[in-house]
Scaffold this motif. Sequence first.
Motif, PDB file in Angstrom:
ATOM      1  N   UNK A  52       1.049  -6.686 -10.404  1.00 10.42           N
ATOM      2  CA  UNK A  52       1.935  -6.100  -9.398  1.00 10.42           C
ATOM      3  C   UNK A  52       2.516  -7.152  -8.453  1.00 10.42           C
ATOM      4  N   UNK A  53       2.074  -8.404  -8.552  1.00  9.57           N
ATOM      5  CA  UNK A  53       2.561  -9.449  -7.642  1.00  9.57           C
ATOM      6  C   UNK A  53       4.058  -9.668  -7.790  1.00  9.57           C
ATOM      7  N   UNK A  54       4.602  -9.331  -8.949  1.00  6.19           N
ATOM      8  CA  UNK A  54       6.035  -9.522  -9.177  1.00  6.19           C
ATOM      9  C   UNK A  54       6.891  -8.691  -8.230  1.00  6.19           C
ATOM     10  N   UNK A  55       6.307  -7.670  -7.608  1.00  6.31           N
ATOM     11  CA  UNK A  55       7.075  -6.822  -6.694  1.00  6.31           C
ATOM     12  C   UNK A  55       7.173  -7.409  -5.285  1.00  6.31           C
ATOM     13  N   UNK A  56       6.623  -8.584  -5.081  1.00  4.92           N
ATOM     14  CA  UNK A  56       6.736  -9.212  -3.774  1.00  4.92           C
ATOM     15  C   UNK A  56       5.504  -9.003  -2.925  1.00  4.92           C
ATOM     16  N   UNK A  57       5.680  -9.192  -1.615  1.00  6.88           N
ATOM     17  CA  UNK A  57       4.539  -9.166  -0.710  1.00  6.88           C
ATOM     18  C   UNK A  57       4.153  -7.752  -0.283  1.00  6.88           C
ATOM     19  N   UNK A  58       5.110  -6.838  -0.244  1.00 11.00           N
ATOM     20  CA  UNK A  58       4.813  -5.484   0.234  1.00 11.00           C
ATOM     21  C   UNK A  58       4.315  -4.621  -0.929  1.00 11.00           C
ATOM     22  N   UNK A  59       3.145  -4.952  -1.416  1.00 14.95           N
ATOM     23  CA  UNK A  59       2.554  -4.267  -2.564  1.00 14.95           C
ATOM     24  C   UNK A  59       1.209  -3.671  -2.149  1.00 14.95           C
ATOM     25  N   UNK A  60       1.024  -2.401  -2.410  1.00  8.43           N
ATOM     26  CA  UNK A  60      -0.241  -1.735  -2.123  1.00  8.43           C
ATOM     27  C   UNK A  60      -0.810  -1.174  -3.426  1.00  8.43           C
ATOM     28  N   UNK A  61      -1.682  -1.916  -4.121  1.00  4.12           N
ATOM     29  CA  UNK A  61      -2.306  -1.379  -5.335  1.00  4.12           C
ATOM     30  C   UNK A  61      -3.316  -0.284  -4.995  1.00  4.12           C
ATOM     31  N   UNK A  62      -3.540   0.604  -5.931  1.00  2.00           N
ATOM     32  CA  UNK A  62      -4.570   1.621  -5.781  1.00  2.00           C
ATOM     33  C   UNK A  62      -5.157   1.933  -7.146  1.00  2.00           C
ATOM     34  N   UNK A  63      -6.415   2.318  -7.138  1.00  2.00           N
ATOM     35  CA  UNK A  63      -7.151   2.597  -8.372  1.00  2.00           C
ATOM     36  C   UNK A  63      -7.563   4.063  -8.386  1.00  2.00           C
ATOM     37  N   UNK A  64      -7.238   4.764  -9.469  1.00  2.00           N
ATOM     38  CA  UNK A  64      -7.630   6.155  -9.677  1.00  2.00           C
ATOM     39  C   UNK A  64      -8.731   6.178 -10.725  1.00  2.00           C
ATOM     40  N   UNK A  65      -9.872   6.746 -10.390  1.00  2.00           N
ATOM     41  CA  UNK A  65     -10.979   6.818 -11.345  1.00  2.00           C
ATOM     42  C   UNK A  65     -11.192   8.246 -11.814  1.00  2.00           C
ATOM     43  N   UNK A  66     -11.561   8.369 -13.070  1.00  2.00           N
ATOM     44  CA  UNK A  66     -11.864   9.651 -13.708  1.00  2.00           C
ATOM     45  C   UNK A  66     -13.315   9.601 -14.161  1.00  2.00           C
ATOM     46  N   UNK A  67     -14.194  10.267 -13.423  1.00  2.71           N
ATOM     47  CA  UNK A  67     -15.622  10.227 -13.752  1.00  2.71           C
ATOM     48  C   UNK A  67     -16.060  11.438 -14.566  1.00  2.71           C
ATOM     49  N   UNK A  68     -15.102  12.196 -15.091  1.00  2.00           N
ATOM     50  CA  UNK A  68     -15.463  13.267 -16.015  1.00  2.00           C
ATOM     51  C   UNK A  68     -15.662  12.670 -17.404  1.00  2.00           C
ATOM     52  N   UNK A  69     -16.100  13.477 -18.324  1.00  2.00           N
ATOM     53  CA  UNK A  69     -16.362  12.985 -19.665  1.00  2.00           C
ATOM     54  C   UNK A  69     -15.182  13.052 -20.604  1.00  2.00           C
ATOM     55  N   UNK A  70     -14.017  13.443 -20.094  1.00  2.00           N
ATOM     56  CA  UNK A  70     -12.841  13.590 -20.942  1.00  2.00           C
ATOM     57  C   UNK A  70     -11.647  12.910 -20.274  1.00  2.00           C
ATOM     58  N   UNK A  71     -10.703  12.429 -21.082  1.00  2.00           N
ATOM     59  CA  UNK A  71      -9.449  11.914 -20.539  1.00  2.00           C
ATOM     60  C   UNK A  71      -8.816  12.990 -19.669  1.00  2.00           C
ATOM     61  N   UNK A  72      -8.143  12.550 -18.611  1.00  2.12           N
ATOM     62  CA  UNK A  72      -7.727  13.532 -17.606  1.00  2.12           C
ATOM     63  C   UNK A  72      -6.328  13.232 -17.077  1.00  2.12           C
ATOM     64  N   UNK A  73      -5.552  14.298 -16.893  1.00  2.00           N
ATOM     65  CA  UNK A  73      -4.256  14.230 -16.228  1.00  2.00           C
ATOM     66  C   UNK A  73      -4.253  15.267 -15.127  1.00  2.00           C
ATOM     67  N   UNK A  74      -3.810  14.873 -13.948  1.00  2.00           N
ATOM     68  CA  UNK A  74      -3.774  15.839 -12.860  1.00  2.00           C
ATOM     69  C   UNK A  74      -3.233  15.229 -11.586  1.00  2.00           C
ATOM     70  N   UNK A  75      -3.051  16.078 -10.586  1.00  2.00           N
ATOM     71  CA  UNK A  75      -2.510  15.644  -9.306  1.00  2.00           C
ATOM     72  C   UNK A  75      -3.605  15.030  -8.449  1.00  2.00           C
ATOM     73  N   UNK A  76      -3.313  13.855  -7.907  1.00  2.00           N
ATOM     74  CA  UNK A  76      -4.270  13.161  -7.045  1.00  2.00           C
ATOM     75  C   UNK A  76      -3.602  12.868  -5.708  1.00  2.00           C
ATOM     76  N   UNK A  77      -4.431  12.712  -4.700  1.00  2.00           N
ATOM     77  CA  UNK A  77      -3.960  12.355  -3.368  1.00  2.00           C
ATOM     78  C   UNK A  77      -4.792  11.185  -2.864  1.00  2.00           C
ATOM     79  N   UNK A  78      -4.132  10.191  -2.292  1.00  2.00           N
ATOM     80  CA  UNK A  78      -4.836   9.018  -1.780  1.00  2.00           C
ATOM     81  C   UNK A  78      -4.187   8.599  -0.470  1.00  2.00           C
ATOM     82  N   UNK A  79      -4.994   8.176   0.468  1.00  2.00           N
ATOM     83  CA  UNK A  79      -4.483   7.648   1.724  1.00  2.00           C
ATOM     84  C   UNK A  79      -4.548   6.128   1.701  1.00  2.00           C
ATOM     85  N   UNK A  80      -3.479   5.494   2.144  1.00  2.00           N
ATOM     86  CA  UNK A  80      -3.379   4.037   2.129  1.00  2.00           C
ATOM     87  C   UNK A  80      -3.055   3.527   3.533  1.00  2.00           C
ATOM     88  N   UNK A  81      -3.561   2.356   3.834  1.00  2.00           N
ATOM     89  CA  UNK A  81      -3.138   1.635   5.030  1.00  2.00           C
ATOM     90  C   UNK A  81      -1.937   0.783   4.635  1.00  2.00           C
TER      91      UNK A  81
END
Length: 933
Positions: free
Chosen positions: A398-427
Amino acid sequence: MTKQQTAHIISHTHWDREWYLPYERHHLRLIRLVDSLLDTLENNPGFKSYFFDGQTIIIEDYLQVRPENRERLVRQIREGRIFIGPWYILQDAFLTSPEANVRNLQLGHQDAGVYGEVSKIGYFPDTFGLTGQIPQLMVQAGITNAFFGRGVKPTGFNNTVSSDGYESSFSELVWEGPDGSKVLGILFANWYSNGNEIPVEIEEAQRFWERKLADARQYAATDQLLFMNGCDHQPLQTELPEAIRTAEKLHPEVAFVHSNFPDYIEAVRTSLAGRSLSTVKGELRSQRTDGWGTLVNTASARVYLKQLNQRGQAMLEKVAEPLAVIAKLHGGEYPHHLFTYAWKTLLQNHPHDSICGCSVDEVHREMITRFDKSYHTAEGIVADSMQAITGAVDTSGFAAYGEEVLPLVVTNTSGWSRTGTVTVELDAARQYLRDGLPLEENARLMKAEDLSGRILVDEQGNRIPCTVQDLGLSFGYDLPDDRFRQPYSCRKVRLTFEAADVPALGLRTYAWVRPLGESAAEGAAAGSASADNIQAVTSVPASLVRGGRMLENDTLRVEVMADGSFTLEHKPSGKVYRDLGVYENTGDIGNEYMYRQPAGEAALTTKGLAADITISEDTPYRASIEITHAWEIPAAADALLEEEQRALVYYPERQAQRASATVTLKLRTVLRLERSGQGLEVKSYIQNTAKDHRLRMLFPADLAAASHRVDSMFELAERPNEPAPEWRNPSNAQHQQSFVDVSGENAGLTVANLGLQEYEILRDGRNTIAVTLLRSVGEMGDWGWFPTPEAQCLGEQTADMLLLPHNGDAVLSGAAAAAYQFQIPWTCAQAEVHTGHLPAVYSAVRWSGQRAAFSSLKLNRESGDLLLRWFNMTNQPGELKLDTDLPVTGFYLSNVLEAEVAEENARLKQGGANALELQLGSHEILTVGIRLD
C-alpha cells in the motif's frame, strides 16, 4: 446370615453456589460444611468418605476463605476420603456451548489433578435435561458412566416420583449417544436425597428404612441399592456411622456400606454380568412425561443472561482462542493463564440455577459482573493478538498510495470462508500530548485534517464500496509495556464495507488511501462527500432497495406488508415464505422455571396492526427496512396471581388472568439484507413496559415435515414436531443453541439466533417456528415464594436473528454453516505500512468437509500443539481434509481432554507432510492435534 442386598450409602452435598440466596450467603454455609467435614474425617475413622458434588470449584471457594486448611483438605483428598472432579462446575448443558462444556471438563480434570485423583464419574444430579452427545463426551474423557436425576423419568412438584411413563424399567440403564457411544446410566429414581438424614434412633430408623428400602428395590435392576446421603446445601450428617449400625441391627439381610461411587459402580457391573438393560438413546428431555415438570422454560427466563453468555462464549472460543493461536504462530503470545481465568469466570455463570435465570435477583446481578469480567479479559487477549498479527502482516504494497495510507486487517475466525459487512474505527491522524503542544493546538490540528477524497482498496488495488463516518475529534491512549501511558488527540473515522472471501481462520488486508494520480478534489468527485458521510467508490453496484417496502439481492427478495409482517422469497428454490415476523404476546402466570399461559386466553398478535415502515439504510453492500409498532397489551396479570404465588399454588393449577389495564409496548424491527448475504437479518428492539407476559416472533415454514432439526451440543438433534402421547402441557417449547431448522422436499427454513435459546414448532398446520424474545415473570418458583421483580425484564430488550431459506438440506446447502458464522463477530484492527512475513491474504489452516462443522482452534498448555475440533452434523459418514503451510512435524487424533489417542491414528491418511484426510464418523466429535517444528 447371607446378605441378600447391599445398601451403598454415599455422603455428599449438592452444592448450588447461588440460588435462593445470593452467592456469599451460600458461600458461608459451604465454609461451615467443609470445616465440619474435615473435623469429622480426622476424628471419626468410621466416617469413610465424601463426594464433592462432581465440581472442583468447591475447593476454590473454600480455600478462598480458609487457606490455612489447605493441607488438611489435600490430605483427605489424597487419602481417597474426599472425591473430587471431574467438572469445574456443574453446568446446564443445553444453555452452554459445546466448547464451554469441554473447557469445563478440561479445567475440572486439570484442577483435580493438582490435589489428587480425578473422579471419573459422569455427574449430572440436577441438570435440567441432558444433551444427546454427553455419552460421547464422557467416553472421550475416559468416563464410562452417567449419574442423573432428570430427563428419563417424570418428576413432579417437589421432586415427587411418579410410577408412570418410564423409558427404562430400572434406575440402571444403558445410555447411547447418536454416534453409538454407550455409558452405564444411573438414574436417581428416588432423587439424590433418598438416603438423607438417616435416623439413629431405632423406631424412627425402622420407619425410615421400611420405606426407603422398598422405594429403592422398586427401581433397582440388581441387588446393589443406592442411597444418597445429602441434598441441596445439606449439612454433614456427622453421626452417619451410628445410623449405619442402627440399620444393620434392623435389617441383617442387607449389607449397609458407607460407600463411594467407584465401589458402587464396580458392584453394579459385577451384578449385571450376563444381564441386559434397557437402552435409552439420545437426548434426555423428559419427553415421555406430562410436560409440566421439564423446567424447559428456564431457556427463556431472563433472556439477557443468555445473550450475555452467547457473547462471552463466542468471544472466548471463536475469537480470542483462534486469534491467539495465529498470533503465537507469528511472534505473539498464547496466554494460557488468562484463558484459564476468563473461562473460569465465565463458567461460574453456567450452573443451572445461574444460567437458567431461576434464582433471586441478587444472584443475577452478580452474574452480569462476571460476564463483563470474562468478556473484558477476552477483549484484552484479542487486542494483544491483533497487535501481533497486524505487526506481522506485510502491508508494504500500500506504500504506493503515498503517505496518507491507513491499512487495516479483517480477520475471520470462523471455520468457513466468509463474506459480510464489517465496521472498523480508524485513527486518521494522531497528535500525542507528549509533543508539548497546547491542547487547543492539538484539537485544531486534528479538526483540520482533510478526510475528503479517500477511498478503500483491497490488497489488489480494487476499490471497495465504503461508507465513512467522520467521528470527529477524539481522545485515545497507548499503554506501552516499557513506559507510562501515552495519551493523544486523534481524528477518528468509522468505515463500513463488505469484506469479501476472507479465508477461514485467516485474514484479508485493506487500506484507506488517496487514489493514485488524483488530487483530493478529484478523489472526492468519485463519490459523494459531506462532513458526516463520505462515500468513496468508482463503479457503484445497484441498490438493494426496490421501492419503499422491498429489498432484493441475487438470492433473496423480501417484501414488507402494511402490518410489518413480510414475505421472503428464496430465488434458487422458488419457495416463498409468508406472514413472517409477526409478534405474538400471551400472559405468563408461571415462574422462572416454567411458562404458564392463563387458562382460556387467546394469544395477541401484530397481524393486522398498522406499522410505520421506512428505509433506514441504502448502501451498495447493505440495505435495511425499519418497522415500528405501538401495541396496546395488558399491563400485567391480575391481583389473583400474587395471592396464588403467596399461597404456593402449583403453577399449572393457577386461575389468574391478565389485567384489564393496558400499556403501550413499543416495538422496532430492523430487516437487513447484505448484497452477498444468504440470509435476512432480523433485529428487534423491545421497550418492555408490561409484566407477566411472553413475547415471541413467528416464522411459518409452510413445509410438510413431521420432525425438525435443532442445534444442540455437538449435534443437530432431530426432534418430532408432535410431542409424545403422555404430553399434557399446551406448550411444547424446547431448547436450542445456534439455530432451528424445518425442512421439506426441496425447501427449508433455518432460523439462527444470538442467545435466544427457546423455540417451539407450533402445531398450527404451518409448522411455524416460534422464537421466544422475552419472558417476564415475577417469582423464582420451585419450593417457596421468592419474589423476583427484576425477572420482569422491564426496559429496552433486544433480539437478533438470521433467516436462512435453503434447498431442503440445511447442512449440504451451507445454511448451517452460515448460522454458525452468525454467532461470531468480525474482528478488525488498524495497521501500519511495513513489511512482514504474513501475506495480505492468509489462512492458518485450511480444511474441507461438507458434513463437518468446525468447533475450535486452540493451543495445548503442556505440548504447545495445535488442537482443532470438528463434529459431524449428520448421521452419515463424511470426509475431512486438512492442509496447512505451517512447519508440521506430525498429526494425531486426540480426545476432548487433549490427550493423544494413539490407537486411532491409523485413521489418518497423510497427503504429504502438511496435509491429511480421514473419514468422519456419524455424529463424531473429532479433535486433531498438530505438532509443529
